[in-house]
Design a protein around this motif. Structure first.
Motif, short mmCIF file in Angstrom:
data_model
loop_
_atom_site.label_atom_id
_atom_site.label_comp_id
_atom_site.label_asym_id
_atom_site.label_seq_id
_atom_site.Cartn_x
_atom_site.Cartn_y
_atom_site.Cartn_z
N GLY A 208 -8.69 -2.09 5.28
CA GLY A 208 -8.72 -3.13 4.27
C GLY A 208 -7.52 -3.17 3.36
N SER A 209 -6.69 -2.15 3.38
CA SER A 209 -5.52 -2.09 2.49
C SER A 209 -4.24 -2.24 3.30
CB SER A 209 -5.50 -0.76 1.73
OG SER A 209 -4.30 -0.64 0.98
N PRO A 210 -3.49 -3.34 3.09
CA PRO A 210 -2.28 -3.55 3.88
C PRO A 210 -1.19 -2.53 3.61
CG PRO A 210 -2.46 -5.18 2.13
CD PRO A 210 -3.75 -4.44 2.15
N ASN A 211 -1.23 -1.86 2.45
CA ASN A 211 -0.17 -0.91 2.10
C ASN A 211 -0.65 0.54 2.09
OD1 ASN A 211 1.87 -2.91 1.62
ND2 ASN A 211 0.85 -3.38 -0.33
N PHE A 212 -1.82 0.78 2.71
CA PHE A 212 -2.39 2.13 2.69
C PHE A 212 -1.41 3.17 3.21
CE2 PHE A 212 -4.51 5.56 5.01
CZ PHE A 212 -5.30 6.11 4.02
N TRP A 213 -0.86 2.95 4.39
CA TRP A 213 0.01 3.94 5.02
C TRP A 213 1.34 4.05 4.29
CZ3 TRP A 213 -2.32 6.94 8.40
CH2 TRP A 213 -3.46 6.46 9.05
N ARG A 214 1.91 2.93 3.89
CA ARG A 214 3.21 2.98 3.22
C ARG A 214 3.11 3.71 1.88
NH1 ARG A 214 8.18 0.96 3.49
NH2 ARG A 214 7.71 -0.13 5.43
N LYS A 215 2.07 3.44 1.11
CA LYS A 215 1.92 4.10 -0.19
C LYS A 215 1.72 5.60 -0.01
CE LYS A 215 -0.01 0.20 -2.78
NZ LYS A 215 -1.22 -0.33 -3.48
N GLY A 216 0.94 5.97 0.99
CA GLY A 216 0.71 7.39 1.22
C GLY A 216 1.97 8.13 1.64
N LEU A 217 2.74 7.51 2.54
CA LEU A 217 3.95 8.16 3.04
C LEU A 217 5.07 8.20 2.00
CD1 LEU A 217 4.07 6.77 6.69
CD2 LEU A 217 3.65 9.13 5.99
N ALA A 218 5.05 7.25 1.06
CA ALA A 218 6.09 7.22 0.03
C ALA A 218 6.12 8.52 -0.76
CB ALA A 218 5.88 6.03 -0.90
N SER A 219 4.95 9.14 -0.93
CA SER A 219 4.91 10.40 -1.68
C SER A 219 5.45 11.57 -0.87
CB SER A 219 3.46 10.70 -2.11
OG SER A 219 2.63 10.91 -0.98
N ALA A 220 5.54 11.40 0.46
CA ALA A 220 6.04 12.48 1.33
C ALA A 220 7.55 12.40 1.53
CB ALA A 220 5.34 12.44 2.68
N TRP A 221 8.15 11.28 1.20
CA TRP A 221 9.60 11.10 1.33
C TRP A 221 10.28 11.46 0.02
CZ3 TRP A 221 7.62 10.29 5.76
CH2 TRP A 221 8.36 9.89 6.87
N GLY A 222 11.40 12.14 0.07
CA GLY A 222 12.15 12.45 -1.14
C GLY A 222 12.67 11.19 -1.79
N ASP A 223 13.11 10.25 -0.95
CA ASP A 223 13.58 8.94 -1.41
C ASP A 223 12.77 7.88 -0.69
OD1 ASP A 223 14.83 6.65 -2.18
OD2 ASP A 223 16.81 7.14 -1.35
N PRO A 224 11.77 7.28 -1.34
CA PRO A 224 10.91 6.29 -0.68
C PRO A 224 11.68 5.12 -0.08
CG PRO A 224 9.95 6.96 -2.77
CD PRO A 224 11.33 7.54 -2.72
N LYS A 225 12.89 4.86 -0.56
CA LYS A 225 13.69 3.76 -0.01
C LYS A 225 14.11 4.03 1.43
CE LYS A 225 15.55 2.31 -4.51
NZ LYS A 225 16.78 2.13 -5.32
#
Length: 401
Positions: free
Chosen positions: A272-289
């Motif tokens: 149900g959340s279109p950004n579920f995976w992206r938001k979660g992985l952003a915390s695992a990347w040093g630079d979310p960009k």
């Protein structure tokens, strides 16, 4: 985004829809490695592992398959065997274990380049039971780190059998019995599996595998980079009828009031959340960009698998059940592997890792307690440095190896 369609891995394999051209799906009976961990032989607790459908990535170095006929293949292998007598560091195979919430696909960006850089013939990574496209059996034994290693060793043994039989049917393996050097990688939760695999290879002469290089990335090891849970007391299985009845009642209650709502909620959350995976992985990347759509897709893709949320439940339950026969904690495991005479151990971590914080006091502690371990710090990177900066990871590894 609509809820993911549910399919079996067999359906994907039968219809040529597996996620990568390197994907393989085969049934594997995990090799028993509990004995190398110092566990007690308990006939009551000991269970025979059943065959499991396993998804893996298998990359073959092109320089090893460009011979035009069987005679050239035979001559190259004979030459390679002679070279290995003089070069103990020659690596034949690379094996990679992924971390929690990931799959073998997380190693996909670096697998080909890493295999070639190390001069290996083949690179292999499989989806741990509970993740990716590997089957999710009911038995909790299948979700242990030891069973995960058993799968990897069977895949390596299968690869060795294929590699040493030429087109004329001659089995060179039975002639030479040569020990193969392997490089073992483990990320986060997969670090423990990498260490167990290294210990198994060193203790089991029948495997003919020497763990010449062990690289653990952002290692999630209790008592090392994570707090220690302390030693747990093994509980003997009871045949008491009252205990069995109470357990049956508990299992029924758990399924009705815990498992079903949890699975439903997890499906709703992911679908149900279109950004579920992206938001979660952003915390695992040093630079979310740096996080790309393909990065997100590698983590999201396995959620189309039928029963993936039940697999996650089984994995968590297996960890809480303390069913492992191992008497070695993670720190002792690292100590034993780093003390092996012909094994180099390397730890690589990102300075901005917010999942397993290795920077600072943890790094200093490891340097002091494990002086033979080589530690590599990657500036500005997060929990998955080999995905966030493939080229940088390969450069750092080349420098230390």
């Amino acid at each position: 985004m609509s809820p993911p369609s549910r399919v079996t891995t067999k359906y994907l394999a039968d219809n040529d829809l597996l996620p990568s051209r390197l994907s393989r799906y085969q049934f594997v009976t995990p090799m028993d490695v509990n004995d190398v961990m110092g566990g007690e032989e308990d006939d009551v607790e000991k269970k025979v592992m059943k065959s499991i459908g396993v998804h893996s990535l298998q990359y073959t170095n092109p320089s090893y398959v460009n011979e035009v006929n069987a005679e050239q293949q035979h001559q190259r292998r004979k030459l390679q065997n002679k070279e290995q007598q003089h070069n103990s560091n020659s690596i034949d195979a690379v094996y990679l274990h992924h971390g929690f919430g990931a799959s073998s696909l997380s190693w996909l960006p670096v697998l080909p380049s890493l295999t070639k850089q190390l001069g290996a013939r083949v690179g292999v990574a499989h989806d741990s039971v509970g993740f990716g496209f590997t089957d999710r059996p009911q038995s909790l034994e299948a979700y242990s780190a030891e069973a995960n290693v058993g799968i990897g060793l069977e895949l390596l043994d299968d690869d060795d059998a294929k590699a040493t039989v030429d087109s004329s049917g001659e089995n060179e393996k039975s002639e030479t019995g040569k020990e193969r050097n392997i490089a073992i990688f483990g990320h986060s939760m997969g670090a423990k599996a990498a260490l167990i695999m290294a210990l198994a290879c060193s203790k089991r002469e029948d495997l003919r595998l020497n763990p010449s290089l062990v690289v653990i990335v952002a290692p999630a090891l209790e008592g090392v980079s994570l707090p220690s849970r302390g030693s747990s007391t093994k509980k003997k299985a009871s045949n008491n009828k009252i205990s069995q009845l109470l357990r049956s009642i508990w299992v029924t209650w758990r399924k009705i009031f815990l498992d079903y709502p949890f699975r439903y909620g997890l499906r709703r959350l992911v679908g149900g959340s279109p950004n579920f995976w992206r938001k979660g992985l952003a915390s695992a990347w040093g630079d979310p960009k740096r996080l790309s759509d393909s990065d997100v897709l590698r983590f999201q893709w396995p959620s189309i698998g039928m029963g993936w949320e039940q697999g996650l439940l089984n994995l968590v339950r297996s960890k809480l059940s303390s069913s492992s026969k191992s008497v070695l904690d993670d720190g002792e495991l690292l100590q034993q592997v780093s003390s092996l005479p012909n094994t180099k151990v390397v730890i690589i971590y990102g300075s901005r890792d917010r999942i397993v914080k290795f920077e600072g006091s943890v790094a200093e502690k490891v340097k002091k307690e494990f002086p033979t371990v080589h530690i590599v710090r990657m500036e500005g990177l997060g929990h998955d440095p080999y995905e966030e900066d493939v080229d940088g990871f390969l450069r750092e590894l080349k420098a230390v190896v």
